[in-house]
Design a protein around this motif. Sequence first.
Motif, PDB file in Angstrom:
ATOM      1  N   UNK A 127     -31.839  21.427 -10.746  1.00 32.14           N
ATOM      2  CA  UNK A 127     -32.642  22.477 -10.135  1.00 32.14           C
ATOM      3  C   UNK A 127     -33.926  22.725 -10.941  1.00 32.14           C
ATOM      4  N   UNK A 128     -33.810  22.681 -12.260  1.00 28.04           N
ATOM      5  CA  UNK A 128     -35.011  22.845 -13.104  1.00 28.04           C
ATOM      6  C   UNK A 128     -36.038  21.754 -12.766  1.00 28.04           C
ATOM      7  N   UNK A 129     -35.550  20.514 -12.612  1.00 26.15           N
ATOM      8  CA  UNK A 129     -36.482  19.424 -12.282  1.00 26.15           C
ATOM      9  C   UNK A 129     -37.136  19.686 -10.929  1.00 26.15           C
ATOM     10  N   UNK A 130     -36.321  20.120  -9.985  1.00 27.42           N
ATOM     11  CA  UNK A 130     -36.842  20.349  -8.642  1.00 27.42           C
ATOM     12  C   UNK A 130     -37.880  21.480  -8.648  1.00 27.42           C
ATOM     13  N   UNK A 131     -37.534  22.580  -9.283  1.00 29.01           N
ATOM     14  CA  UNK A 131     -38.423  23.754  -9.240  1.00 29.01           C
ATOM     15  C   UNK A 131     -39.697  23.525 -10.052  1.00 29.01           C
ATOM     16  N   UNK A 132     -39.556  22.976 -11.254  1.00 29.84           N
ATOM     17  CA  UNK A 132     -40.749  22.806 -12.091  1.00 29.84           C
ATOM     18  C   UNK A 132     -41.704  21.775 -11.475  1.00 29.84           C
ATOM     19  N   UNK A 133     -41.147  20.716 -10.869  1.00 29.04           N
ATOM     20  CA  UNK A 133     -42.061  19.738 -10.248  1.00 29.04           C
ATOM     21  C   UNK A 133     -42.721  20.349  -9.012  1.00 29.04           C
ATOM     22  N   UNK A 134     -42.012  21.257  -8.330  1.00 27.64           N
ATOM     23  CA  UNK A 134     -42.617  21.941  -7.182  1.00 27.64           C
ATOM     24  C   UNK A 134     -43.795  22.806  -7.648  1.00 27.64           C
ATOM     25  N   UNK A 135     -43.584  23.530  -8.734  1.00 29.20           N
ATOM     26  CA  UNK A 135     -44.660  24.407  -9.236  1.00 29.20           C
ATOM     27  C   UNK A 135     -45.882  23.593  -9.675  1.00 29.20           C
ATOM     28  N   UNK A 136     -45.627  22.500 -10.372  1.00 30.94           N
ATOM     29  CA  UNK A 136     -46.758  21.658 -10.807  1.00 30.94           C
ATOM     30  C   UNK A 136     -47.434  21.007  -9.605  1.00 30.94           C
ATOM     31  N   UNK A 137     -46.645  20.593  -8.616  1.00 27.97           N
ATOM     32  CA  UNK A 137     -47.235  19.965  -7.422  1.00 27.97           C
ATOM     33  C   UNK A 137     -48.085  21.000  -6.677  1.00 27.97           C
ATOM     34  N   UNK A 138     -47.584  22.234  -6.595  1.00 28.27           N
ATOM     35  CA  UNK A 138     -48.376  23.282  -5.935  1.00 28.27           C
ATOM     36  C   UNK A 138     -49.668  23.555  -6.695  1.00 28.27           C
ATOM     37  N   UNK A 139     -49.583  23.546  -8.014  1.00 31.45           N
ATOM     38  CA  UNK A 139     -50.800  23.731  -8.808  1.00 31.45           C
ATOM     39  C   UNK A 139     -51.807  22.626  -8.480  1.00 31.45           C
ATOM     40  N   UNK A 140     -51.345  21.369  -8.507  1.00 33.19           N
ATOM     41  CA  UNK A 140     -52.260  20.253  -8.221  1.00 33.19           C
ATOM     42  C   UNK A 140     -52.871  20.412  -6.827  1.00 33.19           C
ATOM     43  N   UNK A 141     -52.033  20.769  -5.870  1.00 35.16           N
ATOM     44  CA  UNK A 141     -52.551  20.892  -4.498  1.00 35.16           C
ATOM     45  C   UNK A 141     -53.526  22.054  -4.351  1.00 35.16           C
ATOM     46  N   UNK A 142     -53.337  23.092  -5.170  1.00 40.18           N
ATOM     47  CA  UNK A 142     -54.231  24.255  -5.075  1.00 40.18           C
ATOM     48  C   UNK A 142     -55.647  23.903  -5.544  1.00 40.18           C
ATOM     49  N   UNK A 143     -55.788  22.758  -6.210  1.00 39.43           N
ATOM     50  CA  UNK A 143     -57.106  22.392  -6.744  1.00 39.43           C
ATOM     51  C   UNK A 143     -57.992  21.746  -5.689  1.00 39.43           C
ATOM     52  N   UNK A 144     -57.414  21.519  -4.518  1.00 39.82           N
ATOM     53  CA  UNK A 144     -58.193  20.946  -3.412  1.00 39.82           C
ATOM     54  C   UNK A 144     -58.818  19.610  -3.782  1.00 39.82           C
ATOM     55  N   UNK A 145     -58.020  18.740  -4.334  1.00 42.66           N
ATOM     56  CA  UNK A 145     -58.540  17.447  -4.802  1.00 42.66           C
ATOM     57  C   UNK A 145     -58.702  16.512  -3.616  1.00 42.66           C
ATOM     58  N   UNK A 146     -59.666  15.605  -3.690  1.00 47.71           N
ATOM     59  CA  UNK A 146     -59.784  14.609  -2.615  1.00 47.71           C
ATOM     60  C   UNK A 146     -58.519  13.745  -2.545  1.00 47.71           C
ATOM     61  N   UNK A 147     -58.253  13.214  -1.361  1.00 50.30           N
ATOM     62  CA  UNK A 147     -57.098  12.329  -1.183  1.00 50.30           C
ATOM     63  C   UNK A 147     -57.186  11.162  -2.178  1.00 50.30           C
ATOM     64  N   UNK A 148     -56.052  10.757  -2.724  1.00 52.12           N
ATOM     65  CA  UNK A 148     -56.049   9.605  -3.641  1.00 52.12           C
ATOM     66  C   UNK A 148     -56.566   9.921  -5.034  1.00 52.12           C
ATOM     67  N   UNK A 149     -56.716  11.216  -5.357  1.00 55.16           N
ATOM     68  CA  UNK A 149     -57.233  11.568  -6.693  1.00 55.16           C
ATOM     69  C   UNK A 149     -56.286  11.082  -7.786  1.00 55.16           C
ATOM     70  N   UNK A 150     -56.891  10.688  -8.901  1.00 56.29           N
ATOM     71  CA  UNK A 150     -56.113  10.241 -10.041  1.00 56.29           C
ATOM     72  C   UNK A 150     -55.862  11.410 -10.991  1.00 56.29           C
ATOM     73  N   UNK A 151     -54.658  11.446 -11.530  1.00 61.60           N
ATOM     74  CA  UNK A 151     -54.294  12.442 -12.544  1.00 61.60           C
ATOM     75  C   UNK A 151     -54.018  11.643 -13.820  1.00 61.60           C
ATOM     76  N   UNK A 152     -54.966  11.702 -14.760  1.00 63.34           N
ATOM     77  CA  UNK A 152     -54.830  10.907 -15.988  1.00 63.34           C
ATOM     78  C   UNK A 152     -54.154  11.763 -17.050  1.00 63.34           C
ATOM     79  N   UNK A 153     -53.173  11.169 -17.731  1.00 65.93           N
ATOM     80  CA  UNK A 153     -52.337  11.955 -18.628  1.00 65.93           C
ATOM     81  C   UNK A 153     -52.164  11.254 -19.975  1.00 65.93           C
ATOM     82  N   UNK A 154     -52.596  11.919 -21.044  1.00 66.36           N
ATOM     83  CA  UNK A 154     -52.321  11.404 -22.388  1.00 66.36           C
ATOM     84  C   UNK A 154     -51.666  12.525 -23.188  1.00 66.36           C
ATOM     85  N   UNK A 155     -50.349  12.562 -23.133  1.00 64.09           N
ATOM     86  CA  UNK A 155     -49.618  13.623 -23.836  1.00 64.09           C
ATOM     87  C   UNK A 155     -48.406  13.031 -24.548  1.00 64.09           C
TER      88      UNK A 155
END
Length: 519
Positions: free
Chosen positions: A34-62
């Motif tokens: 459930x933690x995986x499901x909920x936290x990925x939902x919250x992060x996905x909603x955050x990404x979608x709230x940014x109104x990014x163009x289709x096919x946008x890249x999310x580059x990650x160095x962490x």
Amino acid sequence: MTHSNLFSALRAAFPADLSSIAVETDEGLLYSWQDLDRATAMMANLLQSLDLPEGSRVAVQVEKSVEAMMLYLATLRAGYVFLPLNTAYQSAEIEYFIGNAEPAVVVCSPANFGWVSKIAFKAGTQHVFTLGDDRTGSLLERAAHHSDQHKPVPCQADDLAAILYTSGTTGRSKGAMLTHGNMLSNAVTLKDYWGWTATGGPTGQGDVLIHALPIFHVHGLFVAIHGALINGSKMIWMAKFEPKRAIAHMSRATVFMGVPTLYVRMLAEPTLNKEAVKNMRLFIAGSAPLLIETFTEWQQRTGHTILERYGMSETAMLTSNPYAADKRYAKQSERRGGTVGFPLPGVSLRVRGDDGQDMPLGEIGGIQVKGPNVFKGYWRMPEKTAEEFTADGFFKTGDVGKVDERGYVTIVGRSKDLIISGGYNVYPAEIEGYINEMPGVTESAVIGVPHPDFGEVGVAVVIAKPGANLKPEAILADLKAKLANFKIPKRCFVVAELPRNTMGKVQKNLLREQYKNLF
Ligand code: MCA
Ligand code: AMP
């Protein structure tokens, strides 16, 4: 439209009891499904709230963390393209990847925000978030304000899911474009082929994976994570591989995946014995050649036969030694050391000579592959993509090998000038480029030589300009300031000349021979 979002397929495999444990970290943190499901939902909603163009890249160095894995899953869920970057990369390397991929979002470690955000904003990135390995940073702070419900964005199998940078013989890194369909087909095949089980077994909870690899390459990010999730299997999550702790985890696990160096390091531990691994079902190795000595010693010490498989960033997994549980696939049940097994179901593999003709069984040539797992092409490099495929759609791997009469594939070398060190790829041309620019250098050659721990390591051989007083230590220190640490040659020699053939080309094979016993 067919709904082929990879995340949806992984989510569908979560166990019915979402309160059970999906990930347990080395530090004892527990994450439920459930933690995986909920936290990925919250992060996905955050990404979608940014109104990014289709096919946008999310580059990650962490740094590796469960939240970093969730960010990957959230990117899939939101229908964007994940671009993982090795944490060892320094500014010149990051500048290239960000400049080339033009990500809409960059996520970096809090400690690197200053320099990474500068590079990102200069390249036109709108959003830079931070994510620490201790659940700190602006990404989680911002995601906390979003709903924990999210409907995965519909995707076609052919839609991009990730770009993985990899390099060829010359030139800069190329972004291999992998689709939702590429990765889903591979995950489904491997679940079956490697006999994953969701119930029973010594732990009573089906398979449990020890996740010990970094999550910015195919092995740790796709093969391991997809493998566990698509089977609804728990992961024991190691932020960093440590042999003693990995062995200690084995009493509660059933599957381990590693590059050969991990096996070499565990063999050096007296605690590795038959008792320590008695619950384990499967040890899988890949990303670099597994020495026959390691294969044999592992068999003697643990009673287990390592299953070696072969893949690439461009193709995910291509071949695998058999897992005998399922006779449909196991033409032979024997896992043969020194081979990478059979082409996976759905993968066509052929060996061709320089003249483009099929080689007879047992004879050596270039390995070419085709299948649902083979990537879509190199990011914004249509000519390069065209060069690497044959007219009938086979991808030229750059690996050299043969197929025996029983169908086992053996890799004997590489036509690409590449060093694989501890499972990381190092491109001599890139290192030579940096050395050649140093004052006082005429020319250089970087070669791979055998190494007991990393399998292979780089050695630089340098020619000085007349009168220049070049110091090997200074050359290495200069490289260290500019490049990821694993790329730095382990030794450097300043010599009077390099061996050449009649065409004037440096004969790297002679250098490799000369320096083969350095370590
Ligand atoms: C670390 N060092 C290395 C490497 N790793 N040198 C050469 N090759 C390496 N791989 C050096 C560092 O530069 C540093 O040197 C010193 O070792 C200590 O660094 P540290 O990061 O602490 O090392 P470590 O934790 O001991 O790391 C070794 C490692 C790691 C655990 C074997 O390299 C690793 O996780 N490798 C796995 C890579 C992987 O996942 N590959 C999959 C690619 P100094 O102190 O001088 O700076 S996917 C793939 O290839 C395909 C598709 C496939 O088939 O899977
Ligand atoms: P990468 O660029 O990281 O995707 O590395 C892919 C390359 O790793 C392949 O083209 C092979 O040269 C090598 N590789 C992967 N698995 C194996 C293996 N089991 N044995 C030998 N080489 C391997």
